[in-house]
Design an enzyme around this catalytic site. Structure first.
Site, mmCIF file in Angstrom:
data_model
loop_
_atom_site.group_PDB
_atom_site.id
_atom_site.type_symbol
_atom_site.label_atom_id
_atom_site.label_comp_id
_atom_site.label_asym_id
_atom_site.label_seq_id
_atom_site.Cartn_x
_atom_site.Cartn_y
_atom_site.Cartn_z
ATOM 1 N N HIS A 122 0.511 38.142 72.045
ATOM 2 C CA HIS A 122 0.737 37.750 73.451
ATOM 3 C C HIS A 122 -0.469 38.047 74.345
ATOM 4 O O HIS A 122 -0.503 37.599 75.493
ATOM 5 C CB HIS A 122 1.935 38.497 74.037
ATOM 6 C CG HIS A 122 3.256 38.111 73.442
ATOM 7 N ND1 HIS A 122 3.678 36.796 73.365
ATOM 8 C CD2 HIS A 122 4.255 38.864 72.892
ATOM 9 C CE1 HIS A 122 4.882 36.772 72.789
ATOM 10 N NE2 HIS A 122 5.243 37.994 72.491
ATOM 11 N N ASP A 175 6.288 34.746 64.392
ATOM 12 C CA ASP A 175 7.005 35.667 65.281
ATOM 13 C C ASP A 175 7.951 34.822 66.141
ATOM 14 O O ASP A 175 7.631 33.685 66.486
ATOM 15 C CB ASP A 175 5.992 36.398 66.160
ATOM 16 C CG ASP A 175 6.616 37.478 67.024
ATOM 17 O OD1 ASP A 175 6.485 38.654 66.675
ATOM 18 O OD2 ASP A 175 7.231 37.128 68.054
ATOM 19 N N HIS A 205 8.658 34.931 69.128
ATOM 20 C CA HIS A 205 8.151 34.653 70.473
ATOM 21 C C HIS A 205 6.909 33.773 70.385
ATOM 22 O O HIS A 205 6.210 33.764 69.371
ATOM 23 C CB HIS A 205 7.841 35.975 71.185
ATOM 24 C CG HIS A 205 9.034 36.896 71.233
ATOM 25 N ND1 HIS A 205 9.148 38.024 70.446
ATOM 26 C CD2 HIS A 205 10.183 36.795 71.938
ATOM 27 C CE1 HIS A 205 10.321 38.608 70.688
ATOM 28 N NE2 HIS A 205 10.975 37.875 71.575
ATOM 29 N N ASP A 221 11.030 39.137 64.130
ATOM 30 C CA ASP A 221 12.054 39.153 65.172
ATOM 31 C C ASP A 221 12.871 37.862 65.218
ATOM 32 O O ASP A 221 13.770 37.741 66.055
ATOM 33 C CB ASP A 221 11.466 39.499 66.547
ATOM 34 C CG ASP A 221 10.075 38.945 66.765
ATOM 35 O OD1 ASP A 221 9.662 38.054 65.989
ATOM 36 O OD2 ASP A 221 9.406 39.389 67.712
#
Ligand code: ZN
Length: 373
Positions: A142, A179, A181, A267
Protein backbone atom coordinates in the site's frame (compact mmCIF):
# COMPACT_ATOMS: atom_id res chain seq x y z
CA UNK A 1 18.13 -25.79 -6.66
CA UNK A 2 16.63 -24.86 -3.36
CA UNK A 3 13.75 -22.67 -2.27
CA UNK A 4 14.95 -19.79 -0.10
CA UNK A 5 13.07 -18.53 2.94
CA UNK A 6 14.10 -15.06 4.11
CA UNK A 7 13.07 -14.02 7.60
CA UNK A 8 14.41 -12.16 10.62
CA UNK A 9 13.17 -12.15 14.21
CA UNK A 10 13.75 -8.38 14.33
CA UNK A 11 10.91 -7.90 11.84
CA UNK A 12 8.60 -9.56 14.38
CA UNK A 13 9.56 -6.94 16.97
CA UNK A 14 8.10 -4.10 14.88
CA UNK A 15 5.24 -2.69 16.95
CA UNK A 16 2.04 -0.89 16.05
CA UNK A 17 -0.05 1.39 18.17
CA UNK A 18 -3.01 1.07 20.47
CA UNK A 19 -5.75 -0.18 18.18
CA UNK A 20 -8.77 -2.45 18.29
CA UNK A 21 -8.69 -3.99 14.80
CA UNK A 22 -8.26 -0.87 12.62
CA UNK A 23 -9.91 1.50 15.11
CA UNK A 24 -7.68 3.74 17.24
CA UNK A 25 -8.49 3.18 20.90
CA UNK A 26 -10.24 6.15 22.51
CA UNK A 27 -13.61 7.76 23.22
CA UNK A 28 -15.94 4.86 22.39
CA UNK A 29 -13.38 2.26 21.26
CA UNK A 30 -12.37 -0.05 24.08
CA UNK A 31 -8.90 -1.63 23.94
CA UNK A 32 -9.00 -5.31 22.98
CA UNK A 33 -7.89 -7.79 25.64
CA UNK A 34 -5.42 -9.30 23.18
CA UNK A 35 -4.53 -5.80 22.04
CA UNK A 36 -3.16 -4.02 19.06
CA UNK A 37 -3.40 -3.87 15.32
CA UNK A 38 -4.37 -6.93 13.28
CA UNK A 39 -0.97 -6.46 11.62
CA UNK A 40 0.72 -8.23 14.53
CA UNK A 41 3.80 -10.45 14.67
CA UNK A 42 1.75 -13.53 15.47
CA UNK A 43 0.47 -14.34 11.99
CA UNK A 44 4.02 -14.33 10.67
CA UNK A 45 5.79 -15.92 13.63
CA UNK A 46 3.24 -18.74 13.75
CA UNK A 47 3.90 -19.46 10.05
CA UNK A 48 7.63 -19.68 10.75
CA UNK A 49 6.92 -21.86 13.80
CA UNK A 50 4.72 -24.25 11.79
CA UNK A 51 7.53 -24.64 9.22
CA UNK A 52 9.83 -25.63 12.09
CA UNK A 53 7.36 -28.07 13.63
CA UNK A 54 6.43 -29.76 10.33
CA UNK A 55 10.06 -30.18 9.29
CA UNK A 56 9.64 -28.10 6.12
CA UNK A 57 12.04 -25.42 7.47
CA UNK A 58 14.84 -27.99 7.26
CA UNK A 59 14.20 -28.42 3.53
CA UNK A 60 14.28 -24.69 2.79
CA UNK A 61 17.37 -22.53 2.59
CA UNK A 62 16.78 -20.30 5.61
CA UNK A 63 18.44 -16.91 5.34
CA UNK A 64 18.23 -13.40 6.73
CA UNK A 65 19.46 -10.31 4.91
CA UNK A 66 20.97 -6.89 5.44
CA UNK A 67 18.53 -3.98 5.71
CA UNK A 68 17.85 -2.12 2.47
CA UNK A 69 20.31 0.78 2.29
CA UNK A 70 19.39 4.44 2.21
CA UNK A 71 20.34 4.38 -1.48
CA UNK A 72 17.95 1.47 -2.09
CA UNK A 73 15.11 3.34 -0.38
CA UNK A 74 15.78 6.58 -2.28
CA UNK A 75 15.17 4.87 -5.62
CA UNK A 76 11.49 4.74 -4.60
CA UNK A 77 10.95 7.17 -1.70
CA UNK A 78 11.83 10.92 -1.53
CA UNK A 79 14.64 11.82 0.89
CA UNK A 80 12.31 14.15 2.80
CA UNK A 81 9.92 11.26 3.55
CA UNK A 82 12.73 9.00 4.72
CA UNK A 83 14.11 11.80 6.95
CA UNK A 84 10.72 12.36 8.59
CA UNK A 85 10.21 8.62 9.10
CA UNK A 86 13.69 8.12 10.59
CA UNK A 87 13.36 11.13 12.93
CA UNK A 88 9.95 9.99 14.24
CA UNK A 89 11.23 6.42 14.64
CA UNK A 90 14.28 7.61 16.62
CA UNK A 91 12.05 9.78 18.80
CA UNK A 92 9.92 6.83 19.93
CA UNK A 93 7.52 6.30 17.03
CA UNK A 94 4.22 7.75 15.91
CA UNK A 95 2.11 7.80 12.78
CA UNK A 96 3.12 9.32 9.42
CA UNK A 97 0.12 8.37 7.30
CA UNK A 98 -3.13 6.45 7.59
CA UNK A 99 -3.14 3.30 9.76
CA UNK A 100 0.64 3.06 9.91
CA UNK A 101 1.55 3.44 13.57
CA UNK A 102 5.03 2.33 14.55
CA UNK A 103 7.18 2.27 17.65
CA UNK A 104 10.81 3.16 18.27
CA UNK A 105 12.98 1.50 15.65
CA UNK A 106 10.13 1.22 13.15
CA UNK A 107 12.40 2.66 10.46
CA UNK A 108 15.01 -0.05 10.98
CA UNK A 109 12.36 -2.80 11.02
CA UNK A 110 10.89 -1.50 7.75
CA UNK A 111 14.32 -1.23 6.11
CA UNK A 112 15.04 -4.83 7.15
CA UNK A 113 11.66 -5.96 5.80
CA UNK A 114 12.52 -4.36 2.44
CA UNK A 115 16.00 -5.89 2.69
CA UNK A 116 14.52 -9.41 2.94
CA UNK A 117 12.54 -8.83 -0.28
CA UNK A 118 15.56 -7.29 -2.01
CA UNK A 119 17.86 -10.17 -1.10
CA UNK A 120 15.29 -12.82 -2.03
CA UNK A 121 14.96 -11.28 -5.50
CA UNK A 122 18.72 -10.86 -5.88
CA UNK A 123 19.44 -14.48 -4.90
CA UNK A 124 16.88 -15.83 -7.39
CA UNK A 125 18.13 -13.60 -10.22
CA UNK A 126 21.72 -14.60 -9.42
CA UNK A 127 20.74 -18.26 -9.84
CA UNK A 128 21.55 -19.16 -6.22
CA UNK A 129 17.98 -20.30 -5.57
CA UNK A 130 15.23 -21.68 -7.78
CA UNK A 131 12.64 -19.52 -6.06
CA UNK A 132 12.22 -17.73 -2.75
CA UNK A 133 9.81 -16.52 -0.10
CA UNK A 134 10.43 -13.34 1.92
CA UNK A 135 8.57 -13.19 5.24
CA UNK A 136 8.67 -9.39 5.15
CA UNK A 137 7.14 -7.39 8.01
CA UNK A 138 5.95 -4.64 7.99
CA UNK A 139 4.22 -5.20 4.63
CA UNK A 140 4.71 -2.90 1.64
CA UNK A 141 2.12 -2.97 -1.15
CA UNK A 142 0.00 0.00 0.00
CA UNK A 143 2.93 2.37 0.55
CA UNK A 144 3.17 5.31 -1.86
CA UNK A 145 6.53 7.03 -2.38
CA UNK A 146 5.78 9.77 0.15
CA UNK A 147 2.72 8.50 2.02
CA UNK A 148 2.51 5.31 4.05
CA UNK A 149 -0.84 3.63 4.54
CA UNK A 150 -2.50 0.35 5.41
CA UNK A 151 0.27 -0.87 7.79
CA UNK A 152 2.85 -0.32 5.00
CA UNK A 153 5.81 1.99 5.67
CA UNK A 154 8.15 1.24 2.78
CA UNK A 155 7.35 -0.21 -0.66
CA UNK A 156 9.20 -3.51 -0.19
CA UNK A 157 8.61 -5.03 -3.63
CA UNK A 158 9.29 -1.81 -5.54
CA UNK A 159 12.50 -1.29 -3.55
CA UNK A 160 13.59 -4.86 -4.37
CA UNK A 161 12.81 -4.45 -8.09
CA UNK A 162 14.61 -1.11 -8.37
CA UNK A 163 17.68 -2.49 -6.57
CA UNK A 164 17.83 -5.45 -8.98
CA UNK A 165 17.38 -3.16 -11.98
CA UNK A 166 20.09 -0.78 -10.73
CA UNK A 167 22.44 -3.76 -10.41
CA UNK A 168 21.71 -4.67 -14.03
CA UNK A 169 20.21 -8.00 -12.99
CA UNK A 170 16.80 -7.67 -14.60
CA UNK A 171 14.77 -5.67 -17.10
CA UNK A 172 11.15 -6.81 -17.19
CA UNK A 173 9.37 -7.74 -13.98
CA UNK A 174 5.77 -8.83 -13.39
CA UNK A 175 4.12 -8.29 -10.00
CA UNK A 176 1.07 -10.42 -9.19
CA UNK A 177 -0.69 -9.18 -6.04
CA UNK A 178 -3.21 -11.61 -4.52
CA UNK A 179 -3.47 -9.85 -1.18
CA UNK A 180 -7.20 -9.19 -0.67
CA UNK A 181 -6.58 -5.45 -0.67
CA UNK A 182 -5.69 -3.40 -3.75
CA UNK A 183 -1.94 -3.11 -4.34
CA UNK A 184 -2.29 0.64 -4.75
CA UNK A 185 1.28 1.52 -3.78
CA UNK A 186 2.91 -0.85 -6.26
CA UNK A 187 0.41 0.30 -8.90
CA UNK A 188 1.19 4.00 -8.30
CA UNK A 189 4.96 3.53 -8.37
CA UNK A 190 4.93 1.74 -11.73
CA UNK A 191 1.78 3.28 -13.25
CA UNK A 192 3.63 5.05 -16.11
CA UNK A 193 6.12 2.25 -16.78
CA UNK A 194 6.07 -0.48 -19.43
CA UNK A 195 8.90 -2.50 -17.88
CA UNK A 196 6.97 -3.55 -14.75
CA UNK A 197 3.58 -5.22 -15.16
CA UNK A 198 1.38 -4.85 -12.09
CA UNK A 199 -1.70 -7.07 -11.61
CA UNK A 200 -3.85 -6.91 -8.49
CA UNK A 201 -6.63 -9.33 -7.52
CA UNK A 202 -8.63 -7.88 -4.63
CA UNK A 203 -11.97 -7.55 -2.92
CA UNK A 204 -13.62 -4.58 -4.63
CA UNK A 205 -13.62 -1.40 -2.53
CA UNK A 206 -12.20 -3.00 0.56
CA UNK A 207 -8.99 -0.99 1.00
CA UNK A 208 -8.30 1.62 -0.21
CA UNK A 209 -11.93 2.61 -0.78
CA UNK A 210 -11.21 4.72 -3.84
CA UNK A 211 -8.80 2.66 -5.95
CA UNK A 212 -8.47 -0.66 -7.73
CA UNK A 213 -11.02 -0.23 -10.53
CA UNK A 214 -10.72 -2.52 -13.56
CA UNK A 215 -10.58 0.59 -15.76
CA UNK A 216 -7.32 1.80 -14.20
CA UNK A 217 -4.90 0.53 -16.82
CA UNK A 218 -1.76 2.70 -16.48
CA UNK A 219 -0.75 5.92 -18.17
CA UNK A 220 1.70 7.08 -20.85
CA UNK A 221 4.20 4.34 -21.66
CA UNK A 222 2.59 2.31 -18.88
CA UNK A 223 -0.85 2.23 -20.52
CA UNK A 224 -2.00 -1.40 -20.59
CA UNK A 225 0.62 -2.55 -18.08
CA UNK A 226 -1.57 -2.26 -15.00
CA UNK A 227 -4.46 -4.67 -14.44
CA UNK A 228 -6.96 -4.64 -11.62
CA UNK A 229 -9.31 -7.54 -10.94
CA UNK A 230 -11.80 -6.37 -8.30
CA UNK A 231 -13.93 -9.30 -7.08
CA UNK A 232 -17.18 -9.06 -5.13
CA UNK A 233 -17.36 -10.03 -1.44
CA UNK A 234 -17.97 -13.75 -1.07
CA UNK A 235 -15.75 -14.80 -3.99
CA UNK A 236 -13.93 -18.02 -3.16
CA UNK A 237 -11.75 -20.81 -4.49
CA UNK A 238 -13.26 -21.10 -7.99
CA UNK A 239 -13.36 -17.35 -8.56
CA UNK A 240 -9.70 -16.89 -7.64
CA UNK A 241 -8.52 -19.75 -9.86
CA UNK A 242 -10.73 -18.53 -12.70
CA UNK A 243 -9.33 -14.99 -12.41
CA UNK A 244 -5.83 -16.43 -12.53
CA UNK A 245 -6.66 -18.57 -15.59
CA UNK A 246 -8.57 -15.94 -17.54
CA UNK A 247 -6.61 -12.78 -16.70
CA UNK A 248 -3.37 -13.20 -14.76
CA UNK A 249 -1.79 -16.07 -16.73
CA UNK A 250 -2.65 -14.61 -20.17
CA UNK A 251 -1.28 -11.22 -19.04
CA UNK A 252 1.97 -12.87 -17.97
CA UNK A 253 2.16 -14.66 -21.33
CA UNK A 254 1.76 -11.38 -23.17
CA UNK A 255 4.24 -9.51 -21.00
CA UNK A 256 6.95 -12.20 -20.96
CA UNK A 257 8.66 -11.20 -17.70
CA UNK A 258 12.20 -12.15 -16.70
CA UNK A 259 11.03 -12.83 -13.16
CA UNK A 260 7.65 -12.94 -11.39
CA UNK A 261 7.16 -11.38 -7.96
CA UNK A 262 4.02 -12.21 -5.96
CA UNK A 263 2.65 -9.85 -3.32
CA UNK A 264 1.50 -12.78 -1.21
CA UNK A 265 -1.17 -11.80 1.28
CA UNK A 266 -3.44 -14.38 2.93
CA UNK A 267 -6.28 -12.03 3.82
CA UNK A 268 -8.58 -13.41 1.11
CA UNK A 269 -8.89 -16.45 3.39
CA UNK A 270 -12.35 -17.05 4.79
CA UNK A 271 -11.36 -16.45 8.42
CA UNK A 272 -9.71 -13.08 7.89
CA UNK A 273 -11.09 -10.25 10.04
CA UNK A 274 -10.35 -7.59 7.39
CA UNK A 275 -12.08 -9.05 4.35
CA UNK A 276 -15.16 -10.96 3.26
CA UNK A 277 -13.75 -13.52 0.85
CA UNK A 278 -13.87 -17.34 0.91
CA UNK A 279 -10.39 -18.53 -0.12
CA UNK A 280 -8.77 -21.48 1.66
CA UNK A 281 -5.25 -22.83 2.07
CA UNK A 282 -5.97 -24.92 -1.04
CA UNK A 283 -6.71 -21.73 -2.99
CA UNK A 284 -3.27 -20.33 -2.14
CA UNK A 285 -1.61 -23.66 -2.97
CA UNK A 286 -3.32 -23.75 -6.38
CA UNK A 287 -2.52 -20.11 -7.19
CA UNK A 288 1.11 -20.87 -6.31
CA UNK A 289 0.99 -23.86 -8.67
CA UNK A 290 -0.42 -21.63 -11.42
CA UNK A 291 2.17 -18.91 -11.03
CA UNK A 292 4.99 -21.49 -10.81
CA UNK A 293 3.77 -22.91 -14.12
CA UNK A 294 3.92 -19.44 -15.67
CA UNK A 295 7.42 -18.88 -14.28
CA UNK A 296 8.57 -22.24 -15.68
CA UNK A 297 7.19 -21.42 -19.09
CA UNK A 298 8.30 -17.80 -19.28
CA UNK A 299 11.36 -17.14 -17.12
CA UNK A 300 13.25 -20.25 -16.09
CA UNK A 301 11.09 -20.74 -12.98
CA UNK A 302 12.33 -17.50 -11.41
CA UNK A 303 9.71 -16.62 -8.82
CA UNK A 304 9.78 -14.61 -5.58
CA UNK A 305 6.90 -14.40 -3.11
CA UNK A 306 6.88 -11.49 -0.67
CA UNK A 307 4.58 -11.73 2.36
CA UNK A 308 1.96 -8.97 2.63
CA UNK A 309 -1.27 -9.12 4.69
CA UNK A 310 -3.23 -11.91 6.37
CA UNK A 311 -4.68 -11.39 9.83
CA UNK A 312 -6.12 -14.65 11.08
CA UNK A 313 -3.53 -15.80 13.60
CA UNK A 314 -4.97 -19.31 13.59
CA UNK A 315 -5.35 -19.80 9.84
CA UNK A 316 -2.56 -17.87 8.07
CA UNK A 317 0.09 -20.49 9.03
CA UNK A 318 -1.83 -23.22 7.16
CA UNK A 319 -2.16 -21.03 4.06
CA UNK A 320 1.52 -20.11 4.12
CA UNK A 321 2.58 -23.69 4.72
CA UNK A 322 0.57 -24.87 1.71
CA UNK A 323 2.28 -22.21 -0.44
CA UNK A 324 5.73 -23.25 0.75
CA UNK A 325 4.98 -26.97 0.27
CA UNK A 326 4.09 -26.18 -3.34
CA UNK A 327 6.95 -23.74 -3.92
CA UNK A 328 9.59 -26.16 -2.69
CA UNK A 329 8.02 -29.34 -4.10
CA UNK A 330 8.20 -30.89 -0.63
CA UNK A 331 6.61 -34.23 0.22
CA UNK A 332 5.78 -32.86 3.67
CA UNK A 333 2.07 -32.18 3.96
CA UNK A 334 0.38 -30.35 6.81
CA UNK A 335 -3.36 -30.96 6.48
CA UNK A 336 -5.60 -27.90 6.58
CA UNK A 337 -7.87 -28.52 9.60
CA UNK A 338 -10.53 -26.26 8.07
CA UNK A 339 -10.48 -27.78 4.58
CA UNK A 340 -13.73 -29.71 4.87
CA UNK A 341 -15.58 -26.79 6.45
CA UNK A 342 -14.41 -24.36 3.79
CA UNK A 343 -15.25 -26.71 0.93
CA UNK A 344 -18.79 -26.90 2.28
CA UNK A 345 -19.02 -23.13 2.68
CA UNK A 346 -17.94 -22.23 -0.87
CA UNK A 347 -20.41 -20.12 -2.86
CA UNK A 348 -22.92 -22.07 -4.95
CA UNK A 349 -22.68 -22.41 -8.71
CA UNK A 350 -25.06 -19.50 -9.38
CA UNK A 351 -22.81 -17.10 -7.50
CA UNK A 352 -19.70 -18.56 -9.13
CA UNK A 353 -21.40 -18.15 -12.51
CA UNK A 354 -22.07 -14.50 -11.76
CA UNK A 355 -18.44 -13.90 -10.77
CA UNK A 356 -17.20 -15.81 -13.82
CA UNK A 357 -19.20 -13.38 -15.93
CA UNK A 358 -17.53 -10.41 -14.25
CA UNK A 359 -14.11 -11.99 -14.77
CA UNK A 360 -14.95 -12.52 -18.44
CA UNK A 361 -15.80 -8.81 -18.79
CA UNK A 362 -12.54 -7.82 -17.13
CA UNK A 363 -10.57 -10.24 -19.31
CA UNK A 364 -11.58 -8.11 -22.30
CA UNK A 365 -9.14 -5.51 -20.97
CA UNK A 366 -6.32 -7.80 -22.06
CA UNK A 367 -7.12 -7.04 -25.69
CA UNK A 368 -5.45 -3.63 -25.47
CA UNK A 369 -2.45 -4.78 -23.49
CA UNK A 370 0.57 -4.38 -25.74
CA UNK A 371 2.24 -7.69 -26.49
CA UNK A 372 5.95 -7.70 -25.90
CA UNK A 373 8.85 -9.96 -25.24
ZN1 ZN B 1 -4.20 -6.95 2.67
Amino acid sequence: MATGFFWDERCFWHSGGDYALTLPVGDYVQPLAAGGLPESPETKRRLKNLLDVSGLAAELEMRSAAPATRGDLERVHPAAYLDRFKAMSDAGGGELGLRTPFGKGGYEAAALSAGLAKEALRAVLAGELQNAYALSRPPGHHCLPDWPNGFCLLANIAIAIEAARAAGMVGRVAVVDWDVHHGNGTEAIFYDRDDVLTVSLHQARNYPLDSGDAGDRGTGAGLGFNLNVPLPPGAGHQAYLEAMRRIVLPALDRFAPEVIVVACGYDAAAFDPLSRMMASAETFREMTRQVMGAAEKLCGGRLVLVHEGGYSEAYVPFCGHAVLEQLSGSAIHVPDPMAETLRARQPDSRFDGFVTGLIGEMAENLADMPASG
